[in-house]
Design a protein around this motif. Sequence first.
Motif, PDB file in Angstrom:
ATOM      1  N   LEU A 152       0.828  -1.214   0.000  1.00 25.70           N
ATOM      2  CA  LEU A 152       0.000   0.000   0.000  1.00 25.70           C
ATOM      3  C   LEU A 152       0.858   1.259   0.000  1.00 25.70           C
ATOM      4  O   LEU A 152       0.578   2.208  -0.732  1.00 25.70           O
ATOM      5  N   ARG A 153       1.915   1.302   0.813  1.00 30.09           N
ATOM      6  CA  ARG A 153       2.709   2.533   0.890  1.00 30.09           C
ATOM      7  C   ARG A 153       3.776   2.596  -0.199  1.00 30.09           C
ATOM      8  O   ARG A 153       3.822   3.548  -0.963  1.00 30.09           O
ATOM      9  N   ASN A 154       4.668   1.574  -0.289  1.00 36.20           N
ATOM     10  CA  ASN A 154       5.787   1.669  -1.234  1.00 36.20           C
ATOM     11  C   ASN A 154       5.334   1.524  -2.691  1.00 36.20           C
ATOM     12  O   ASN A 154       5.806   2.246  -3.561  1.00 36.20           O
ATOM     13  N   VAL A 155       4.445   0.587  -2.957  1.00 35.24           N
ATOM     14  CA  VAL A 155       3.968   0.411  -4.337  1.00 35.24           C
ATOM     15  C   VAL A 155       2.832   1.387  -4.629  1.00 35.24           C
ATOM     16  O   VAL A 155       2.825   2.066  -5.653  1.00 35.24           O
ATOM     17  N   GLY A 156       1.858   1.465  -3.721  1.00 35.21           N
ATOM     18  CA  GLY A 156       0.647   2.240  -3.979  1.00 35.21           C
ATOM     19  C   GLY A 156       0.740   3.710  -3.610  1.00 35.21           C
ATOM     20  O   GLY A 156      -0.151   4.493  -3.967  1.00 35.21           O
ATOM     21  N   GLY A 157       1.780   4.097  -2.859  1.00 36.68           N
ATOM     22  CA  GLY A 157       1.941   5.493  -2.475  1.00 36.68           C
ATOM     23  C   GLY A 157       0.902   5.989  -1.472  1.00 36.68           C
ATOM     24  O   GLY A 157       0.691   7.203  -1.341  1.00 36.68           O
ATOM     25  N   ARG A 158       0.271   5.085  -0.738  1.00 34.78           N
ATOM     26  CA  ARG A 158      -0.751   5.490   0.248  1.00 34.78           C
ATOM     27  C   ARG A 158      -0.094   5.948   1.547  1.00 34.78           C
ATOM     28  O   ARG A 158       1.027   5.568   1.863  1.00 34.78           O
ATOM     29  N   ASP A 159      -0.857   6.692   2.329  1.00 33.55           N
ATOM     30  CA  ASP A 159      -0.398   7.106   3.656  1.00 33.55           C
ATOM     31  C   ASP A 159      -0.527   5.934   4.626  1.00 33.55           C
ATOM     32  O   ASP A 159      -1.382   5.056   4.444  1.00 33.55           O
ATOM     33  N   PRO A 160       0.283   5.947   5.688  1.00 27.21           N
ATOM     34  CA  PRO A 160       0.175   4.880   6.691  1.00 27.21           C
ATOM     35  C   PRO A 160      -1.230   4.846   7.300  1.00 27.21           C
ATOM     36  O   PRO A 160      -1.832   5.888   7.542  1.00 27.21           O
ATOM     37  N   ARG A 167      -5.621  -6.247   3.377  1.00 27.70           N
ATOM     38  CA  ARG A 167      -5.769  -7.156   2.247  1.00 27.70           C
ATOM     39  C   ARG A 167      -6.809  -6.654   1.247  1.00 27.70           C
ATOM     40  O   ARG A 167      -6.620  -6.709   0.028  1.00 27.70           O
ATOM     41  N   GLY A 168      -7.921  -6.137   1.747  1.00 31.78           N
ATOM     42  CA  GLY A 168      -8.946  -5.607   0.853  1.00 31.78           C
ATOM     43  C   GLY A 168      -8.396  -4.486  -0.022  1.00 31.78           C
ATOM     44  O   GLY A 168      -8.616  -4.453  -1.237  1.00 31.78           O
ATOM     45  N   ARG A 169      -7.640  -3.582   0.603  1.00 34.14           N
ATOM     46  CA  ARG A 169      -7.061  -2.472  -0.169  1.00 34.14           C
ATOM     47  C   ARG A 169      -5.995  -2.959  -1.143  1.00 34.14           C
ATOM     48  O   ARG A 169      -5.836  -2.401  -2.232  1.00 34.14           O
ATOM     49  N   VAL A 170      -5.252  -3.997  -0.746  1.00 36.03           N
ATOM     50  CA  VAL A 170      -4.221  -4.555  -1.639  1.00 36.03           C
ATOM     51  C   VAL A 170      -4.868  -5.166  -2.877  1.00 36.03           C
ATOM     52  O   VAL A 170      -4.368  -5.005  -3.998  1.00 36.03           O
ATOM     53  N   LEU A 171      -5.987  -5.856  -2.698  1.00 35.66           N
ATOM     54  CA  LEU A 171      -6.644  -6.463  -3.866  1.00 35.66           C
ATOM     55  C   LEU A 171      -7.168  -5.381  -4.812  1.00 35.66           C
ATOM     56  O   LEU A 171      -7.133  -5.547  -6.030  1.00 35.66           O
ATOM     57  N   ASP A 172      -7.624  -4.254  -4.260  1.00 40.25           N
ATOM     58  CA  ASP A 172      -8.023  -3.124  -5.113  1.00 40.25           C
ATOM     59  C   ASP A 172      -6.814  -2.582  -5.881  1.00 40.25           C
ATOM     60  O   ASP A 172      -6.901  -2.283  -7.077  1.00 40.25           O
ATOM     61  N   LEU A 173      -5.703  -2.454  -5.173  1.00 39.98           N
ATOM     62  CA  LEU A 173      -4.476  -1.951  -5.802  1.00 39.98           C
ATOM     63  C   LEU A 173      -4.023  -2.894  -6.916  1.00 39.98           C
ATOM     64  O   LEU A 173      -3.648  -2.459  -8.008  1.00 39.98           O
ATOM     65  N   LEU A 174      -4.078  -4.192  -6.634  1.00 40.92           N
ATOM     66  CA  LEU A 174      -3.662  -5.204  -7.613  1.00 40.92           C
ATOM     67  C   LEU A 174      -4.510  -5.116  -8.878  1.00 40.92           C
ATOM     68  O   LEU A 174      -3.982  -5.189  -9.996  1.00 40.92           O
TER      69      LEU A 174
END
Length: 440
Positions: A66-74, A112-119
Amino acid sequence: MLNADRTDPAVLRELIATELLAARERTGQLTGAVDDADLVAQHSPLMSPLVWDLAHIGNQEELWLLRNVGGRDPMHPEIDPLYDAFEHPRAERPRLPLLPPDEARAYAHEVRGRVLDLLAASPLEGAPLLDAGFAFGMIAQHEQQHDETMLITHQLRQGPAVLDAPPPPAAAAPPASEVLVPAGPFTMGTDTEPWALDNERPAHRVDLPAYWLDTVPVSNGAYQEFIADGGYRDPRWWTPAGWEHRTAAGLTAPLFWSREGGQWLRRRFGHVEPVPPNEPVLHVSWYEADAYARWAGRRLPTEAEWEKAARHDPVADRSRRFPWGDGPPGPEHANLGQRHLRPAPVGAYPQGESPYGARQLIGDVWEWTSSDFTGYPGFRAWPYREYSEVFFGPEYKVLRGGSFAVAPVACRGTFRNWDYPIRRQIFSGFRTARDAEVGD
Ligand SMILES: [Fe+2]
């Protein structure tokens, strides 16, 4: 699945989602098998409470994807230090203000939910962490590695059995006790395995003299002969450091073994049972493996010897991904993925044999080698020094091949594990080698 066409982003996305799901299902089994009191308890000072592993899995996934790949805030920056493995050694983790079990589960689930959206939206290329889905693959491997760690915690835990699995396949004795690997060069490590970690890279040629290697791992029955012959009482077989440790720790047999009425018993995930003579010996330290080998008039193989026997195809002069070829591990090839809760008897998995005829190089037990953990020529730390480089040096010994507790996504002929030579709560065994002589 692991051999799917990874150049097609849709196929790669599905492969990643499948691997992430497989890891999470296993995490769910391991953390769902005990109650909340058990999850927060520390079963051994060597291990974290299971609830720490659970939130740490979510935290690393948030950090890398989420942070390193997706650039999201912690999501919760205040908990980051609690789950940084380098800030808090395992022994002190139970005293940290950890997320309670329901919050740890909710956090990992939310990530995990946010990661699947990112993927779903990711091109899976265009940046080093994204190419071939590397960071996603790294995180799937990371979760499976913590699942193995949690399985070790289950093994150390006292109390009735809570895990169950069918027995592994039976085995016939292998055709010969050792195999000859002729002299010559082979390619060690990899440049092409897409989810290989930094310490497996780069591919490089290594030239080895001829050697003999045990066809299968050393069995409990063979190891019992070493014990019965006074192997633990004779300093001749031990290195000075090994003897010092054996004496100080009072070692007389593998971890979890006990002697009752003239019989060796072992405790395995809450069951006490006679030690099966045909299974690979498990829960031995590097010092014990090294002493056994010397007693047997042999030695531990080097890491390069292990890898050549496992990967080199002498006809094509190329290195395979696995002993049996380049195809992914199936249940006919190797005992992996916690499919069984024990190693298979020695000689099992003839379909997983390497070109030189060695068996069970992948799965069953991690195999100690004589080699220290170091970087290959041209090593480059990636994606961070703390993955491997900070562990390089003579204090760690390399283990190869993976155990029954290792998931296929975290296992291949190039994969390297490392640990202290005193460690034996891990799923560790070994096989032995000797130099070939002229005319062999
Ligand atoms: Fe970790």
